[in-house]
Design a protein around this motif. Sequence first.
Motif, PDB file in Angstrom:
ATOM      1  N   ASP A 188       5.343  19.538   5.537  1.00  0.00           N
ATOM      2  CA  ASP A 188       4.757  20.692   4.822  1.00  0.00           C
ATOM      3  C   ASP A 188       6.089  21.817   5.262  1.00  0.00           C
ATOM      4  O   ASP A 188       6.504  22.004   6.158  1.00  0.00           O
ATOM      5  CB  ASP A 188       3.466  21.092   5.456  1.00  0.00           C
ATOM      6  CG  ASP A 188       3.207  22.608   5.345  1.00  0.00           C
ATOM      7  OD1 ASP A 188       2.973  23.086   4.084  1.00  0.00           O
ATOM      8  OD2 ASP A 188       3.324  23.545   6.185  1.00  0.00           O
ATOM      9  N   ASP A 189       6.312  22.533   4.272  1.00  0.00           N
ATOM     10  CA  ASP A 189       7.677  23.394   4.123  1.00  0.00           C
ATOM     11  C   ASP A 189       7.633  24.364   5.233  1.00  0.00           C
ATOM     12  O   ASP A 189       8.391  24.745   6.092  1.00  0.00           O
ATOM     13  CB  ASP A 189       7.893  23.877   2.911  1.00  0.00           C
ATOM     14  CG  ASP A 189       8.508  22.733   2.075  1.00  0.00           C
ATOM     15  OD1 ASP A 189       9.034  21.619   2.760  1.00  0.00           O
ATOM     16  OD2 ASP A 189       8.650  22.923   0.906  1.00  0.00           O
ATOM     17  N   TYR A 190       6.241  25.139   5.455  1.00  0.00           N
ATOM     18  CA  TYR A 190       6.181  26.204   6.128  1.00  0.00           C
ATOM     19  C   TYR A 190       6.105  25.693   7.716  1.00  0.00           C
ATOM     20  O   TYR A 190       6.887  26.151   8.372  1.00  0.00           O
ATOM     21  CB  TYR A 190       4.718  26.828   6.152  1.00  0.00           C
ATOM     22  CG  TYR A 190       4.214  27.946   7.069  1.00  0.00           C
ATOM     23  CD1 TYR A 190       5.345  29.237   6.595  1.00  0.00           C
ATOM     24  CD2 TYR A 190       3.630  27.624   8.069  1.00  0.00           C
ATOM     25  CE1 TYR A 190       4.952  30.087   7.686  1.00  0.00           C
ATOM     26  CE2 TYR A 190       3.301  29.142   8.773  1.00  0.00           C
ATOM     27  CZ  TYR A 190       3.864  30.062   8.616  1.00  0.00           C
ATOM     28  OH  TYR A 190       3.876  31.236   9.506  1.00  0.00           O
ATOM     29  N   THR A 191       5.438  24.379   7.725  1.00  0.00           N
ATOM     30  CA  THR A 191       5.396  23.970   9.327  1.00  0.00           C
ATOM     31  C   THR A 191       6.995  23.404   9.697  1.00  0.00           C
ATOM     32  O   THR A 191       7.510  23.733  10.722  1.00  0.00           O
ATOM     33  CB  THR A 191       4.655  22.794   9.400  1.00  0.00           C
ATOM     34  OG1 THR A 191       3.423  23.188   8.585  1.00  0.00           O
ATOM     35  CG2 THR A 191       4.366  22.217  10.793  1.00  0.00           C
ATOM     36  N   LEU A 192       7.942  22.820   8.618  1.00  0.00           N
ATOM     37  CA  LEU A 192       9.020  22.506   9.012  1.00  0.00           C
ATOM     38  C   LEU A 192      10.039  23.674   9.335  1.00  0.00           C
ATOM     39  O   LEU A 192      10.674  23.624  10.453  1.00  0.00           O
ATOM     40  CB  LEU A 192       9.820  21.936   7.934  1.00  0.00           C
ATOM     41  CG  LEU A 192       9.295  20.451   7.447  1.00  0.00           C
ATOM     42  CD1 LEU A 192       9.741  20.080   6.141  1.00  0.00           C
ATOM     43  CD2 LEU A 192       9.845  19.411   8.712  1.00  0.00           C
ATOM     44  N   LYS A 193       9.647  24.900   8.793  1.00  0.00           N
ATOM     45  CA  LYS A 193      10.493  25.933   9.120  1.00  0.00           C
ATOM     46  C   LYS A 193       9.961  26.555  10.607  1.00  0.00           C
ATOM     47  O   LYS A 193      10.744  27.020  11.184  1.00  0.00           O
ATOM     48  CB  LYS A 193      10.017  27.013   8.116  1.00  0.00           C
ATOM     49  CG  LYS A 193      10.945  28.098   7.737  1.00  0.00           C
ATOM     50  CD  LYS A 193      10.787  29.091   6.571  1.00  0.00           C
ATOM     51  CE  LYS A 193      11.989  29.853   6.447  1.00  0.00           C
ATOM     52  NZ  LYS A 193      12.099  30.501   5.368  1.00  0.00           N
ATOM     53  N   LYS A 194       8.803  26.468  10.752  1.00  0.00           N
ATOM     54  CA  LYS A 194       8.275  26.722  12.282  1.00  0.00           C
ATOM     55  C   LYS A 194       8.819  25.828  13.228  1.00  0.00           C
ATOM     56  O   LYS A 194       8.959  26.324  14.495  1.00  0.00           O
ATOM     57  CB  LYS A 194       6.694  26.885  12.198  1.00  0.00           C
ATOM     58  CG  LYS A 194       5.900  27.911  11.452  1.00  0.00           C
ATOM     59  CD  LYS A 194       6.452  29.369  11.332  1.00  0.00           C
ATOM     60  CE  LYS A 194       5.763  30.041  12.791  1.00  0.00           C
ATOM     61  NZ  LYS A 194       6.393  31.287  12.915  1.00  0.00           N
ATOM     62  N   MET A 195       9.140  24.725  12.911  1.00  0.00           N
ATOM     63  CA  MET A 195       9.372  23.672  13.869  1.00  0.00           C
ATOM     64  C   MET A 195      11.137  23.818  13.972  1.00  0.00           C
ATOM     65  O   MET A 195      11.593  23.198  14.733  1.00  0.00           O
ATOM     66  CB  MET A 195       9.283  22.438  13.158  1.00  0.00           C
ATOM     67  CG  MET A 195       7.977  21.652  13.304  1.00  0.00           C
ATOM     68  SD  MET A 195       7.721  20.052  12.601  1.00  0.00           S
ATOM     69  CE  MET A 195       6.209  19.529  13.568  1.00  0.00           C
ATOM     70  N   ASN A 196      11.507  24.896  13.272  1.00  0.00           N
ATOM     71  CA  ASN A 196      13.123  25.109  13.395  1.00  0.00           C
ATOM     72  C   ASN A 196      14.033  23.811  12.660  1.00  0.00           C
ATOM     73  O   ASN A 196      14.992  23.460  13.207  1.00  0.00           O
ATOM     74  CB  ASN A 196      13.744  25.614  14.589  1.00  0.00           C
ATOM     75  CG  ASN A 196      14.965  26.169  14.714  1.00  0.00           C
ATOM     76  OD1 ASN A 196      15.492  26.686  13.388  1.00  0.00           O
ATOM     77  ND2 ASN A 196      15.802  25.975  15.488  1.00  0.00           N
ATOM     78  N   ARG A 197      13.287  22.861  11.703  1.00  0.00           N
ATOM     79  CA  ARG A 197      14.009  21.870  11.218  1.00  0.00           C
ATOM     80  C   ARG A 197      14.720  22.474  10.066  1.00  0.00           C
ATOM     81  O   ARG A 197      14.415  23.508   9.179  1.00  0.00           O
ATOM     82  CB  ARG A 197      13.002  20.837  10.593  1.00  0.00           C
ATOM     83  CG  ARG A 197      12.155  20.049  11.836  1.00  0.00           C
ATOM     84  CD  ARG A 197      12.898  19.452  12.761  1.00  0.00           C
ATOM     85  NE  ARG A 197      13.283  17.908  12.216  1.00  0.00           N
ATOM     86  CZ  ARG A 197      14.036  17.165  12.994  1.00  0.00           C
ATOM     87  NH1 ARG A 197      14.107  17.306  14.222  1.00  0.00           N
ATOM     88  NH2 ARG A 197      14.171  15.965  12.413  1.00  0.00           N
TER      89      ARG A 197
END
Length: 457
Positions: A284-293
């Motif tokens: 999920d793009d939002y989660t990836l962002k929060k993961m700092n990936r």
Amino acid sequence: MKKVYIETMGCQMNKSDAERMFGMLEHLGYYQTEEAKDADMLIINTCSVRQLSEDKAFSAIGVWGKWKKEKPDLKIIFAGCVAQQVGKRIFARAPYVDLVLGTQRLYELPNLVKRIEAGERIVSTNEEQFEEYDIQINRVKSVNAWVPIMEGCNNFCSYCIVPYTRGRERSRNPELILTEIKKALSEGFKEITLLGQNVDSYGKGLVKTENGFKTTIDNVWATDDEGKTINLSWLLRKINALEGKFRIRFVTSYPTDITDELIDTVIELDKVCEYFHIPMQHSDDYTLKKMNRKYDYATYKRIADHVRSRVKDVTITSDFIAGFPGETEEQFQTMLDRMEELELDYSNTAAYSPRERTVAAKWTDLYVDEDVKTERLARLNEKNRDCCLKSNQKYLGRELEVLIENFEDRGEKGTVITGRTRNNKIVHIPHDKDLTGEFVMVKITNARTWYLNGELI
Ligand code: SF4
């Protein structure tokens, strides 16, 4: 001769460190025992990726502390990632520990052991890496030799403790790596797996000196005498040129660091296997962002599709985390749907575990309820099983080269040899002779979730 017992937790990097510790300690007159109670020196080689393994480490040494009361000369060493992270605070929790040995100080072990034998209590967790030298490695008997080529990580994913425990990215001296691989091949190992948190970064930080190479954490790249950049492709070429029949693998790749040069190298070199481990963690793009990936789903898919379109019969495996802070049911479902769309061959799965010092651990108000996390992990595992079975079914009827790793007597069911294909599929083959270490051709007759069945041809 004195006896040493090492209990190793966690990843392959820790197991590789344990093989190095055994090698160094042998020079000091210690030999390995499987019985902790018999040992003169006990080493806990810890993992800090999950809270559970950290708790297990402290509970294991609690028992050792009691043994020390009866055997005061017993030496206890607390090593690995928790040692690097917690440092001298370990003495407060476990006052019977003689040495706290951080991951960056591994090669200092012989000197430190001599000092604790003389009665000192020491913490060695300085983040400046202790200079590496050529050592004897007591490898676990196997077909595959794990060879670390780099260590540490600069990515700082918001959930991950590795940059704090293994430090910044550092590449090992290529001369020492090649010496180590030549030794492993001469000892009969048939597969070399190059190991690193981000193997694609290999070469970064190497500086040429009069005596060879120096390891730094700088963003610099060395060249060889012909002016070629020393990177992962360069290293693969050097290893591939060594004599004999053996396989080469490498793990782990950061998705956006996979270059066309690396893909071309995998295609071109006969010993390099068609296998990429490319952790995605979420889709999920939002989660990836929060993961700092540093990618979104479309980017990952483009990379995976590109690798698949270029490398024939390649296997792509991944890692996923369920229940990252703030993950909604919808975002979780997106992850499941996209796993299927990506047609991944296998994934390691885990529920999110908060780790002290990481960014995501501070988002306590966003923590997903434990029961929800457990339920999501179960669904993630179910999806993984579906993906694996589908992947395995593609090989029915195919004829594949298998490197045999094991021979097992299954009683009434007969004897079975087990090995792996070039693209890392496990194959069981009924056979009455131990062919461990041999390359055989196998016809695949059946596909199960986690393995294939086959017959020798
Ligand atoms: S890239 Fe891997 S090792 Fe590095 S911080 Fe992210 S998860 Fe951890």
